[in-house]
Design an enzyme around this catalytic site. Sequence first.
Site, short mmCIF file in Angstrom:
data_model
loop_
_atom_site.label_atom_id
_atom_site.label_comp_id
_atom_site.label_asym_id
_atom_site.label_seq_id
_atom_site.Cartn_x
_atom_site.Cartn_y
_atom_site.Cartn_z
N SER A 155 3.68 -1.97 -11.76
CA SER A 155 2.50 -1.97 -12.67
C SER A 155 1.67 -3.42 -12.97
CB SER A 155 3.04 -1.41 -14.01
OG SER A 155 3.45 -0.02 -13.57
N GLY A 186 1.28 -2.58 -6.31
CA GLY A 186 1.32 -1.44 -5.56
C GLY A 186 -0.06 -0.85 -5.80
N GLY A 187 -0.24 -0.08 -6.53
CA GLY A 187 -1.50 0.87 -7.24
C GLY A 187 -2.72 -0.10 -7.25
N GLU A 223 11.92 2.45 -3.32
CA GLU A 223 11.46 3.80 -2.76
C GLU A 223 12.20 4.13 -1.41
OE1 GLU A 223 7.05 3.41 -2.80
OE2 GLU A 223 7.22 3.42 -5.09
N TRP A 236 0.73 -1.32 -0.11
CA TRP A 236 0.03 0.03 0.23
C TRP A 236 0.89 0.99 -0.02
CZ3 TRP A 236 -4.73 -0.13 3.68
CH2 TRP A 236 -5.99 -1.01 2.94
N HIS A 257 12.88 -2.00 -0.42
CA HIS A 257 12.18 -1.31 -1.73
C HIS A 257 12.90 -0.23 -2.29
CE1 HIS A 257 8.98 0.45 -4.11
NE2 HIS A 257 8.25 -0.81 -3.82
#
Length: 245
Positions: free
Chosen positions: A204, A225-226, A91, A9, A89
């Site tokens: 993705s 993710g999204g 990020e 998330w 990760h």
Amino acid sequence: MGPLVVANWKMNGSEQLLRAVVQEVGGLAEATVVLAVPAPYLSLTKGFGNTQVEWAGQNVHWLKSGAYTGEVSASMLVEMGVGWCLVGHSERRQHFSETDELVLAKTKACLEVGIRPIVCVGESLQERQAGKALEVVSRQLTEVLNGVPRALAPLIVVAYEPVWAIGTGEEASPEIAQEVHEALKRAARCEIEALELRVLYGGSVNADNANALMRMPDVDGVLVGGASLEALGFRQLCAQVAGSV
Ligand code: PGA
């Protein structure tokens, strides 16, 4: 072992969404669904009773305790019933300066308390264009495998997440994923003989492309993710993954 779907998330979501997602995917038996939600929501997980869903931290500190305001230790995750944790990760590597060394320290902290680390590796677009993708991800993986106690290495799951595919809507083709996953498994066996590494693909992933990715022999699951932020859509994605083996 069946396929694995991990929802990441990031810094998104709400208690309401958490309840909706658990309701949608909590009964799925054909795939293991792991929710990596922001740390505060992990304190709600015990209240869900006998759901099939498993829980992951998105980050962990490498030390056991101390004066580190804002940080969470691996044993605190265990106390909340958390069995998994994302480590490294991209990020976190990018925005929080996490090095391979820190990724190893965090992986070890997880292993010490029995948490299964989901170690993320992935090349940047520049690295891919320079033909260095396999070299980069193999290095990221070997740094970890070299440093952990061999007996605990089977607890590690790897997520291949090409940086250029994260949040961009541009997923790696199933063939690219297969090539990298195969190389990662080979690199793992060079380090630790007979290690059967599980490798997830992330970047993705959605309900439309999950099935084609999962059909690749070395794709053992997905990190999402999204597309994990909408309960019904996420259930469809999980069903695609569950039906693919
Ligand atoms: P994405 O994110 O599915 O939104 O691309 C994947 C991830 O960063 O784990």
